[in-house]
Write a protein that holds these residues in place. Sequence first.
Motif, short mmCIF file in Angstrom:
data_model
loop_
_atom_site.label_atom_id
_atom_site.label_comp_id
_atom_site.label_asym_id
_atom_site.label_seq_id
_atom_site.Cartn_x
_atom_site.Cartn_y
_atom_site.Cartn_z
N GLU A 111 0.83 -1.21 0.00
CA GLU A 111 0.00 0.00 0.00
C GLU A 111 0.86 1.26 0.00
O GLU A 111 0.45 2.29 -0.50
CB GLU A 111 -0.91 0.01 1.23
N TYR A 144 0.99 7.91 -6.88
CA TYR A 144 -0.08 8.86 -7.20
C TYR A 144 0.49 10.26 -7.42
O TYR A 144 0.20 10.92 -8.41
CB TYR A 144 -1.10 8.87 -6.06
N PHE A 145 1.35 10.67 -6.51
CA PHE A 145 1.88 12.03 -6.63
C PHE A 145 2.88 12.13 -7.78
O PHE A 145 2.96 13.15 -8.45
CB PHE A 145 2.52 12.47 -5.32
N ILE A 160 -5.54 9.46 -10.36
CA ILE A 160 -6.58 8.98 -9.46
C ILE A 160 -7.11 7.64 -9.97
O ILE A 160 -7.50 6.77 -9.17
CB ILE A 160 -7.70 10.03 -9.28
N LEU A 219 -7.28 4.49 -7.53
CA LEU A 219 -8.53 3.81 -7.21
C LEU A 219 -8.50 2.35 -7.64
O LEU A 219 -8.91 1.46 -6.90
CB LEU A 219 -9.70 4.53 -7.88
N LEU A 256 -6.08 0.39 -5.38
CA LEU A 256 -6.60 0.29 -4.01
C LEU A 256 -7.77 -0.68 -3.97
O LEU A 256 -7.90 -1.49 -3.06
CB LEU A 256 -7.03 1.65 -3.48
N PHE A 257 -8.61 -0.60 -4.98
CA PHE A 257 -9.74 -1.50 -5.08
C PHE A 257 -9.26 -2.96 -5.01
O PHE A 257 -9.84 -3.79 -4.32
CB PHE A 257 -10.47 -1.25 -6.40
N VAL A 301 -7.63 -3.63 -1.19
CA VAL A 301 -8.41 -3.66 0.05
C VAL A 301 -9.04 -5.03 0.26
O VAL A 301 -9.17 -5.50 1.39
CB VAL A 301 -9.51 -2.57 0.09
N PHE A 302 -9.38 -5.70 -0.83
CA PHE A 302 -9.92 -7.04 -0.67
C PHE A 302 -8.86 -7.97 -0.14
O PHE A 302 -9.12 -8.90 0.61
CB PHE A 302 -10.47 -7.54 -2.00
N LEU A 331 -8.89 -8.10 3.55
CA LEU A 331 -9.85 -9.03 4.18
C LEU A 331 -9.32 -10.45 4.14
O LEU A 331 -9.40 -11.20 5.12
CB LEU A 331 -11.20 -8.96 3.47
N THR A 336 -2.13 15.55 4.02
CA THR A 336 -2.18 14.33 3.24
C THR A 336 -2.06 13.10 4.13
O THR A 336 -2.79 12.12 3.96
CB THR A 336 -1.06 14.34 2.18
N ILE A 360 -4.88 10.29 4.42
CA ILE A 360 -4.56 8.90 4.10
C ILE A 360 -4.94 8.01 5.28
O ILE A 360 -5.45 6.90 5.13
CB ILE A 360 -3.05 8.80 3.80
N VAL A 420 -8.59 7.49 5.27
CA VAL A 420 -8.96 6.46 4.30
C VAL A 420 -8.70 5.08 4.90
O VAL A 420 -9.47 4.15 4.69
CB VAL A 420 -8.16 6.60 2.99
N LEU A 445 -5.16 3.76 4.98
CA LEU A 445 -4.04 3.15 4.27
C LEU A 445 -2.84 3.06 5.20
O LEU A 445 -2.61 3.96 6.00
CB LEU A 445 -3.64 4.00 3.06
N ILE A 474 -15.08 -2.30 3.31
CA ILE A 474 -13.92 -2.20 2.44
C ILE A 474 -14.24 -1.38 1.19
O ILE A 474 -13.48 -0.49 0.80
CB ILE A 474 -13.50 -3.64 2.05
N LEU A 475 -15.39 -1.67 0.59
CA LEU A 475 -15.73 -0.98 -0.66
C LEU A 475 -15.95 0.50 -0.42
O LEU A 475 -15.50 1.34 -1.20
CB LEU A 475 -17.00 -1.60 -1.25
N SER A 500 -14.59 2.25 1.81
CA SER A 500 -13.35 2.97 2.08
C SER A 500 -12.59 3.24 0.79
O SER A 500 -11.82 4.19 0.72
CB SER A 500 -12.49 2.26 3.12
N VAL A 501 -12.83 2.43 -0.25
CA VAL A 501 -12.25 2.78 -1.56
C VAL A 501 -12.90 4.05 -2.08
O VAL A 501 -12.23 4.93 -2.62
CB VAL A 501 -12.41 1.63 -2.57
N LEU A 545 -11.50 7.09 -0.55
CA LEU A 545 -10.21 7.54 -1.08
C LEU A 545 -10.41 8.67 -2.08
O LEU A 545 -9.67 9.64 -2.09
CB LEU A 545 -9.48 6.38 -1.76
N TYR A 546 -11.45 8.53 -2.90
CA TYR A 546 -11.64 9.50 -3.97
C TYR A 546 -11.83 10.91 -3.42
O TYR A 546 -11.15 11.85 -3.82
CB TYR A 546 -12.83 9.09 -4.85
N MET A 578 -8.86 12.30 -1.40
CA MET A 578 -7.73 12.69 -2.26
C MET A 578 -8.02 13.96 -3.05
O MET A 578 -7.11 14.54 -3.61
CB MET A 578 -7.35 11.55 -3.22
N PRO A 590 -5.64 16.75 -1.38
CA PRO A 590 -4.26 16.79 -1.89
C PRO A 590 -4.21 17.07 -3.39
O PRO A 590 -3.28 17.72 -3.87
CB PRO A 590 -3.72 15.39 -1.60
N LEU A 591 -5.23 16.59 -4.10
CA LEU A 591 -5.27 16.84 -5.55
C LEU A 591 -5.27 18.34 -5.82
O LEU A 591 -4.49 18.85 -6.63
CB LEU A 591 -6.54 16.21 -6.13
#
Lengths: 545, 511
Positions: free
Chosen positions: A155, A162-163, A178, A182, A185-186, A189-190, A193, B398, B402, B405, B407, B438-439, B441-442, B445-446, B449, B452-453
């Motif tokens: 991670e 990204y930066f 992004i 995304l 990360l998608f 994250v699984f 689990l 940031t 993070i 989120v 991470l 989990i989903l 939290s994805v 992220l958007y 971010m 910071p974007l």
Amino acid sequence: MLSLIVFLPVIAGLVILAVPSSQKQIIRIVSLLAAVAQMVLAVMIWRAYDPSMAGITAAAGGSPEGSFQFIERLPWITLDLGSMGSMNIEYFLGVDGLSITMVILTALVSTIGVLSSWTIQKQVKGYFLLYNLLATAMMGCFVALDFFLFYVFWELMLLPMYFLIGMWGGPNREYAAIKFFLYTLFGSVFMLLVMIALYFSVLDPLTGNHTFSLVAMADQANYVKDSILGPDNTMWRYVAFIVLFVGFAIKVPMFPFHTWLPDAHVEAPTPISVILAGVLLKLGTYGMMRINFPLFPEVFQASLYVIGVLGAINIIYGAFCALAQKDLKKMVAYSSISHMGYVLLGLAAANSEGMTGALYQMFNHGTITAMLFLLVGVIYDRAHTRQIEKFGGLASYMPVYAGVVMIAWFASLGLPGLSGFISEAFVFVGAFSAEVTRPIAMVSVLGIVFGAAYLLWSLQRMFLGKRREDAAYDLEIGEDGHEHIHFHDWKGKLDLDGRELAMLVPLAVIVIFLGIYPMPIMGLMTTSINKLVQVLSPVAMATLN
Amino acid sequence: MFELPTGAEIQSIVAALKSGAGYFIPEIYLSVLFMALILVDLAVKGRKSVLLGWLTLAGLGVSMFFIHQQHAMPGGELFFGMYVLDEFAIFFKYFAVASGMLAVVVTMADRRFEIEVKGIGEYYALLVAMVIGMVMMAASEDLLMIFLSMELVGLSAYVLSGYFKRDPRSSEAALKYLIYGAVSSGLMIYGFSLIYGMTGETNILRISAELSAHGYDPLVMMLSSLLVLAGFGYKIGAVPFHFWSPDVYEGSPTPVTAYLSVASKAAGFALLIRFFYIAIPHGGSPYEDIAGMNWLLMLSVLSVASMIYGNVVAIWQKNVKRLLAYSSIAHAGYLLLGLLVMDQIGTQAILFYLLSYLLMNYGAFYVVVLIANRTGSENLDDYRGLGRKMPLAGAALTVFLISLVGLPPTVGFIGKLFIFSALLSKGSLFVGLALVGILTSVISLYYYMLIPLNMFLRESEEPGDRSLNPGMLANVLMSILMVLTIWFGLFFEPLSQFARYSSAMFGLTLY
């Protein structure tokens, strides 16, 4: 030793933090020193590595000693969880045949990447800070033997990446950055689990506690009978396998999860493209070989066909897409997708030849694609465009450049005598000799043809013939009567300069040398690959039950 | 006929109060501090308000010492079962005081207080009153005490959220908060009255004993539990009791927003946990339908709705404080996941998550204040190009985001790890909920971010490269918070041991 190689870039990053941001040259040199030191350490590890030790699982008795090498194992976090026993997270590093190959590749590509970053002018300090963080995270992923540690490194790669894409990238960089973030990360994250579920399912044979150790997880005897991922819990084991596979496949990237890659590559600056294609993609397939397959061997055996077909789709679809591209960098990006398909195909063969081919292809693809992206960067720096149609006849004006391009392009299409050929040959030998993948292999061979098509076609259009009318450069007649070309705002040397040669020549040498004599790398992996094949084989599972 | 107590009875009451007072020192001390702050404010009227800030900070710091002494005291009921002393309560006492101190720090950094208001004296006093209320919320064991302490928090918070009198948004926030607060308090007290009517008790321990001994009418029980849940749900800001939070968070002074989003939520969870773990009788398995209703399903629905609603709606927010408000709804959802596991690991996960939330959310709000000081704006668009002008603030923000989120290597990741571990330790029972967590939290992220974007990836429209240094002290504080966020993400053992140690509750039979 491994800790040092992992954390050297971060140490360099801390030094950079103390340097005022106006001292660009010092910042670059510090980063380069760290990368070179990493390279030296990688070579030392390589020399001291004993290829007769297998890795993958623990040695007899359950201890990783005697199986893995350069082990560093410290308790990191021990938590008392009452009825659930205690939670043990270890700082556990070690290498075997799988990881040492990737460690060498990572050190090599990181060093090349620093050299290639010399042309970055904007916010140099921030750039190299992030770059060094990324280098540490990549290296850490390859040597971590504790799933938790692996996940942290995994991670940790995302944010710097990204930066790096988002701040130093091309015009459409926000979207690309992004999207990359995304998507990956998608996938991961699984994995989190599954990691937790695995933790509750596996006991360390030495301590009797639940563990995150990948070495313990790779041995099916360590799974608790009634746990969520225990041997009888077929449904959840399938789910976990698929989830992990998708997580890693996104990184590979495998069709249909590949769409982030062309965007990321097109927008990323050259060194980041090199890192991305050279190392990051390998993490996907490395993760499959280290985690996904050995932890769920019976599911792996059941899904060989699917993996093979997905590999074939990658090969052919990637090649088709590459054929259609007008942007040279996008073409190279799609060729990456195509070439990572060979890795998947080799893995699906599930025999020594295929697996060796896959791992060797990972290494070769790393070096070859690094070259391809560097070469694209070279021409982009000069012409500020990557449209294939804007060039023509470059061979006669930039002979050295054209020569290096030839090596890289031909290595990429798998010409005998260059390293790409050997790995692809192994993949196909493996795929043809395995019952399941034979028909898939027959179709996949077409990929080589299409691969040759887009590579040769671009080569011909850009380098052969004459300058086009709307080319990105002007033609001049020099005082000596020869024709020269001139790029509009390019002040440097027309052909490759010293720094570019310093990046490209070592890679070219490696590509040629490993094409003739692959043993320095292949010799490292043989024992481990055999062990992996054995762990994954149905025979091993039969003896377990 | 009402009978006067005899002398002996009065003697025993006085004796009980006397013996209880020894276990009540932090609360007494904080009340003295509250009054002292008002007096000091009167004495120094018109002079610098910084003095009051430091005084409050020091005063709250000293109360930590008194709370610490309570570890050595034997736990148990005080004041005829009105109040309880256990590790769980002590945890939240620390938590309330620590977030109070951070709120003071943020207040002292916030320039808007100098612009908007003349005197700041009663502000700090009210803040301390809110801290007292939260300290007492965590330790209440009686329905009456629960209500009283919640009202103490509420009344202070209504005034504080409207503290910028000339800013219409602030006044709007106060009014909304007041109306929602009044309605939910009303609902809750009605629920309490139904419970009292069924059992004749107000002490939650005896309510539990009464309910399991004599049974209950399922319909009344369900109704009263739902009403009580409405009151607690309002405090934690979970869907569907969240409607107040975006407006209040946006309009209130930022330190108050931070305090409400962290401490108020934590105190709400303290009550929620105590009430549902102790007052509701649990049968053989905590997952059976208890009191005529499927608790698991109901809490799951609340949690899933909060996670999805908070995270999805946050995507379209243009104001950073509002964005963080929606994210705080989502975090209430994650915390509820820990609650419905109903065992010690779940409680431990909640407590750890709250600690991590304290760190990262205060960090984020602190940076928001520092940026607003320099730019005068909390709008996302005005964050453009700030990364270059305020590099440290950008980096710190940031890191906090993070961490929000979830991470690695941040403390927020460990918080999520514990929540999901608690869910998965029950085998496949809660996998679905973990997937939603989990989903979402994805998704989070958007929008996280986006900040910071704007700060790093986009250039400011205003020309000029001048750096906006927020000052030495602010830089140091920001760095400390940032380093702690990462440090506890890598070495979280002390925090999680503390959370585990604090999961012990008086009168708990659930685990």
